[in-house]
Every structure is written in structure tokens, then in C-alpha cells.
Design an enzyme around this catalytic site. Sequence first.
Site, short mmCIF file in Angstrom:
data_model
loop_
_atom_site.label_atom_id
_atom_site.label_comp_id
_atom_site.label_asym_id
_atom_site.label_seq_id
_atom_site.Cartn_x
_atom_site.Cartn_y
_atom_site.Cartn_z
N SER A 153 -10.30 7.09 -2.93
CA SER A 153 -10.44 7.36 -1.49
C SER A 153 -9.83 8.73 -1.16
O SER A 153 -10.39 9.48 -0.35
CB SER A 153 -9.71 6.29 -0.67
OG SER A 153 -10.50 5.14 -0.54
N LYS A 201 -2.57 -0.65 6.69
CA LYS A 201 -3.57 -1.68 6.37
C LYS A 201 -4.01 -2.33 7.67
O LYS A 201 -3.28 -2.32 8.65
CB LYS A 201 -2.95 -2.76 5.47
CG LYS A 201 -3.96 -3.59 4.73
CD LYS A 201 -4.38 -2.92 3.45
CE LYS A 201 -5.51 -3.65 2.76
NZ LYS A 201 -5.69 -3.14 1.38
N GLN A 259 0.82 -1.21 0.00
CA GLN A 259 0.00 0.00 0.00
C GLN A 259 0.85 1.26 0.00
O GLN A 259 0.53 2.24 -0.66
CB GLN A 259 -0.91 -0.01 1.24
CG GLN A 259 -2.04 0.99 1.19
CD GLN A 259 -3.24 0.48 0.40
OE1 GLN A 259 -3.67 -0.65 0.59
NE2 GLN A 259 -3.77 1.29 -0.48
N GLY A 298 -12.26 0.01 2.87
CA GLY A 298 -12.64 -1.39 2.71
C GLY A 298 -11.56 -2.23 2.04
O GLY A 298 -10.57 -1.72 1.53
N ASP A 299 -11.78 -3.52 2.05
CA ASP A 299 -10.96 -4.50 1.33
C ASP A 299 -11.82 -5.78 1.33
O ASP A 299 -13.05 -5.68 1.46
CB ASP A 299 -9.59 -4.70 2.02
CG ASP A 299 -8.58 -5.43 1.15
OD1 ASP A 299 -7.93 -4.77 0.33
OD2 ASP A 299 -8.45 -6.67 1.26
N THR A 308 -11.77 0.85 -8.09
CA THR A 308 -10.64 -0.07 -8.24
C THR A 308 -10.75 -0.82 -9.57
O THR A 308 -9.79 -0.88 -10.36
CB THR A 308 -10.57 -1.05 -7.06
OG1 THR A 308 -10.70 -0.32 -5.85
CG2 THR A 308 -9.27 -1.81 -7.06
P1 NDP Z 1 -14.58 -8.63 -1.94
O1 NDP Z 1 -14.71 -9.17 -0.57
O2 NDP Z 1 -15.60 -7.70 -2.47
O3 NDP Z 1 -14.47 -9.85 -2.98
C1 NDP Z 1 -13.47 -10.79 -2.89
C2 NDP Z 1 -13.65 -11.82 -3.98
O4 NDP Z 1 -12.49 -12.65 -4.04
C3 NDP Z 1 -14.82 -12.76 -3.74
O5 NDP Z 1 -15.35 -13.17 -4.98
C4 NDP Z 1 -14.17 -13.91 -3.01
O6 NDP Z 1 -14.86 -15.12 -3.13
C5 NDP Z 1 -12.83 -13.99 -3.70
N1 NDP Z 1 -11.84 -14.53 -2.75
C6 NDP Z 1 -11.43 -13.96 -1.59
N2 NDP Z 1 -10.56 -14.74 -0.94
C7 NDP Z 1 -10.42 -15.82 -1.71
C8 NDP Z 1 -9.66 -17.00 -1.58
N3 NDP Z 1 -8.86 -17.21 -0.52
N4 NDP Z 1 -9.74 -17.90 -2.59
C9 NDP Z 1 -10.54 -17.67 -3.67
N5 NDP Z 1 -11.30 -16.58 -3.83
C10 NDP Z 1 -11.23 -15.68 -2.87
O7 NDP Z 1 -13.12 -7.98 -2.00
P2 NDP Z 1 -12.55 -6.90 -3.03
O8 NDP Z 1 -13.13 -7.10 -4.38
O9 NDP Z 1 -12.65 -5.58 -2.38
O10 NDP Z 1 -10.99 -7.27 -3.04
C11 NDP Z 1 -10.44 -8.19 -3.99
C12 NDP Z 1 -8.95 -7.95 -4.10
O11 NDP Z 1 -8.71 -6.61 -4.53
C13 NDP Z 1 -8.15 -8.10 -2.80
O12 NDP Z 1 -6.86 -8.59 -3.11
C14 NDP Z 1 -8.03 -6.67 -2.30
O13 NDP Z 1 -6.91 -6.50 -1.46
C15 NDP Z 1 -7.83 -5.94 -3.64
N6 NDP Z 1 -8.13 -4.52 -3.65
C16 NDP Z 1 -9.32 -4.03 -3.19
C17 NDP Z 1 -9.59 -2.67 -3.25
C18 NDP Z 1 -10.88 -2.10 -2.80
O14 NDP Z 1 -11.04 -0.88 -2.84
N7 NDP Z 1 -11.86 -2.90 -2.37
C19 NDP Z 1 -8.59 -1.73 -3.76
C20 NDP Z 1 -7.39 -2.35 -4.30
C21 NDP Z 1 -7.20 -3.69 -4.21
P3 NDP Z 1 -15.72 -15.70 -1.88
O15 NDP Z 1 -16.94 -14.82 -1.81
O16 NDP Z 1 -16.01 -17.10 -2.25
O17 NDP Z 1 -14.85 -15.56 -0.67
O1 2IT Z 2 -5.77 -2.32 -1.42
C1 2IT Z 2 -6.28 -1.18 -1.50
O2 2IT Z 2 -5.76 -0.28 -2.14
C2 2IT Z 2 -7.58 -0.97 -0.84
N1 2IT Z 2 -8.13 -1.91 -0.28
C3 2IT Z 2 -8.20 0.39 -0.83
C4 2IT Z 2 -7.58 1.26 0.23
C5 2IT Z 2 -8.24 2.59 0.45
O3 2IT Z 2 -7.80 3.25 1.40
O4 2IT Z 2 -9.14 2.99 -0.30
#
Ligand code: NDP
Ligand code: 2IT
Length: 448
Positions: A380, A129, A114, A168-169, A213
Amino acid sequence: MSRLDPALQSVYDTVLQRNPGEVEFHQAVHEVLESLNPVASKHPEYIDKAVIERICEPERQIIFRVPWVDDTGQIRINRAFRVEFNSALGPYKGGMRFHPSVYLGVVKFLGFEQLFKNALTGMPIGGGKGGSDFDPKGRSEGEVMRFCQSLMTELSRHIGEYTDVPAGDIGVGEREIGYMFGQFKRITNRYESGVLTGKGMAYGGSRVRREATGYGTVFFTEHMLETLNTTLSGKRVVVSGSGNVALYAARKAEELGAVVVACSDSNGYVVQDDGLDVDELIQVKEVERLRVSDYAGRRTNAKYVEGGNVWEVPCDVALPCATQNELDAASARSLVGSGVVAVAEGANMPCTPDAVRTFQDAGILFGPGKAANAGGVATSALEMQQNASRDSWSFEYTEQRLAEIMHGVHERCASAAEEYGTPGNYVAGANISSFIQVADAMLALGVI
Ligand code: NDP
Ligand code: 2IT
């Protein structure tokens, strides 16, 4: 693994010794140090003044107990973390993850990624984080709310608009941010909008944050494709995951004329040759909180593969948007074999080091997460700007700002890669450009 310059190897040995067993953190640090080989020889001050060693040690690590009561009256205990990694460029900024796999090593790897990602956006935000091993799956609204309130009762002591700004994440979306903001406001008696981002539009959120994202990942992919004089139009895209990032990557790819043929969750994947209906997918996943198998059940031309690996599906563009180390070397070889031209990481570190090398050796465009998924945290920061000025921007204006930021991220990666002798290597470009920005700020601030 490639060899490190001896001074960098010594930093890495210290990281291994100080953080035993934290394999994801080791992996994230090693990748950055590999990229810094040419920087260390050109800038000995970063070694002499221990800047690299300091960057690898978080400024502060907070671990706390989260007690809550489930719907049957039973007391439950979870563990939560906030790792405040680096505040050279601004207040700590980064999401909270709720998933049973969360432990200190995962939070540290995410915080480390991050701080570089945030620098790449060009915005004044440091890196942090947090998260908890709480599993939201199968929990009622009331249980999720009580958990969020209990977590915030402790977290509220450590955060603030000018200190640390969570978002969030995985497992944390608008609903959870709402419960956490409500509890923060109640405890502190302050309407401090800028203390959390990813808020709902009803109480200080930003337009486009929900989409940011995924949209940003697709904008970054378009910029990579431009270097080959092509675009997403008509390309077959596979997205992994079906959460916040995956859904909006799929929506923007579809909007730009791509055919999104598959997506997944941790149980399996859904494939639809003529393209997924992204609006319906968002309805099933985000509104109804169901699974991709439920989407497949509503579509005669979609096939659900229980337990399958989504990277078996041939595509031109692969967007891993689920979780760390979800795409290994075997999957990378299968994608290369099927003719993939570009891979961009919507998730954080979804490709293993061997997978990344497989793509790079095959000459495939590869956008690392800290560049390709920077649109979320960048928006953000736009939310923080709106909160600070008590303003609320239109969707069009905010999306335009996001698009400009992603263009800037691409330019910074491309020009650093060029300058340090690895043109087209976005991993090296992202790591070098962001490292230099953070390191120069740290040098200017003295030994802190
Ligand atoms: P969500 O919780 O909205 O969705 C996560 C998705 O990934 C779900 O479909 C989930 O499936 C799947 N998943 C999670 N863990 C696993 C696992 N161990 N094995 C297989 N599938 C898995 O999360 P986000 O979409 O917010 O985040 C997804 C990725 O993006 C993460 O790496 C996060 O760090 C990154 N990210 C998020 C940002 C944000 O603003 N939200 C910004 C930048 C990066 P299931 O429902 O079956 O668990
Ligand atoms: O991995 C990431 O960049 C995030 N989950 C979003 C972080 C944020 O502060 O919006």
C-alpha cells in the site's frame, strides 16, 4: 499470561480501566507489553516520559452512523469506526473491515497492531484502522455500493493523502475500495489518488497489491525456514480462510514448490491430498464469489468437511489467514503433534496467546502477524509512492520491492530478538524493534 514489570503492569491496568470490555484490544496490548519487559529496564525514559502509556491511547477515535436503503426500500443503519492510532511515523494507515463482529474493541486491537506493523516495514506510515458492523454476505452489488457511498460521505471528512489513508481488510476488497474512492472524488472534487490504497489498476492501483499480503507471508516463512537450512519446496501447507490473504499465500506457496493441502471458510474446510488447484480456487472464490464447498464440488479428489476445524489436517507449515483467535491451544497441540515446523500469521492475531506459547515451547518457528503479514500494508505504501509520483511500476519491479521489504522485516525482528536476549523469538523481536522506532519518534516530537 507472564508477569509484567510493575511500571508496565500499571500501564496495562490503565488500559483495562479506560477500555472496558474490549477484550481483543486488551490481548493485543498485553502481548506487546510482555515483550517490552527487557526494554523498560534498559530505557527508563520510555516509562518516565509516558511513551508506553501514550502509545496505548489512540490519538483520535471516530464513530458514526451509516444509513442506507436496501433493495426492498427498507432503511438500514450500521455503525462505522475509524481509529487513528498513531501518526508519529507518517499519516495514519490501515484497512477498513466490514464484518458483523466489528465493534470498537476489534478496531482498536487492529489499529494497535497496525502501528507496530507499519513501523516494521521501515516505511513512513503511521497506524490506523476502521470498519463497520455491516455484513456484506448476501447483499447485492447495489446494496454494497450504496453502503460504501454512505460510509464515505462521513469518512471523507477525516481522511486524506497526508492525514489518514484507508485500504481493505475482511469484507473490503477492490470492489468496495472502488465505490469508496468514487464517492470521495465526487464529494471533494479532488482526484486525490493517494487517499485510499488497494485501488483497481484502472484508476491508480498498484500491481502486486492484491497478491501482496499472502505473498509477503510466504516470503517471511521462507526466511524463517532458511534459519533451519530448509525451504518450502515439497512441504505440505495448510492455509485457513479463503479470502484475499489466504488465496495469494496459497498461490505463492504453490509457486515455490509446496503442496497446499487445505483451506477453509467460516462454514468448513476443503482438503485435497495431492494439492489444491490454486488457480481454480481463485476462480471460484474471487471471480465467481462462491464458497470452498463449491470448489470441492468440482473436484473428485477434494473432500469438504462441513463445520470442521482445518487445523486437524496434518501439515509441515501452517498459515492462519482468516481472523483473530481462530487457532487455539488445542489446535496448536494437534499441529505440533503432526510435526509442523513453521507457523506464520497471514491474519491479524489468529493464534490465541496459549497457542503461541505452545508453538514457542515446542521450538517451532513462529512468525507473528505484525511481521508476517506486513507485505500488504508495505505494498500500500508503494501504491502511495506511485500515486505521488504519478507513476505505475511493473509487476516484476513491485514484487522485487515487496521481497526486499519482507527481508528487512525479518532482519529487524531477528536482530532485535538477538539483542534483547531471546534469539529466534520473532514475537519479541517484532514488538521490540517496532516499539523502539515509534517511541524514539514520539520522544523527538515532544509531549503531543
Ligand atoms: P477476506 O474478507 O478476503 O477473507 C476472509 C476469510 O476469512 C474468508 O475466507 C472468511 O470466511 C474467513 N473468516 C473471516 N471471519 C471469520 C470468522 N469469524 N470465522 C471463520 N472464518 C472467518 O479478508 P482478508 O483475506 O483480507 O483478511 C484475512 C485476515 O488477514 C484478517 O485477519 C485481516 O485483518 C488480515 N490482513 C489482511 C490484509 C489485506 O491486505 N487484506 C493485510 C494484512 C492482514 P467467510 O467467507 O466464511 O466469512
Ligand atoms: O491489516 C493490514 O495490514 C491491512 N488490512 C492492510 C492495510 C493497508 O493499509 O494496506
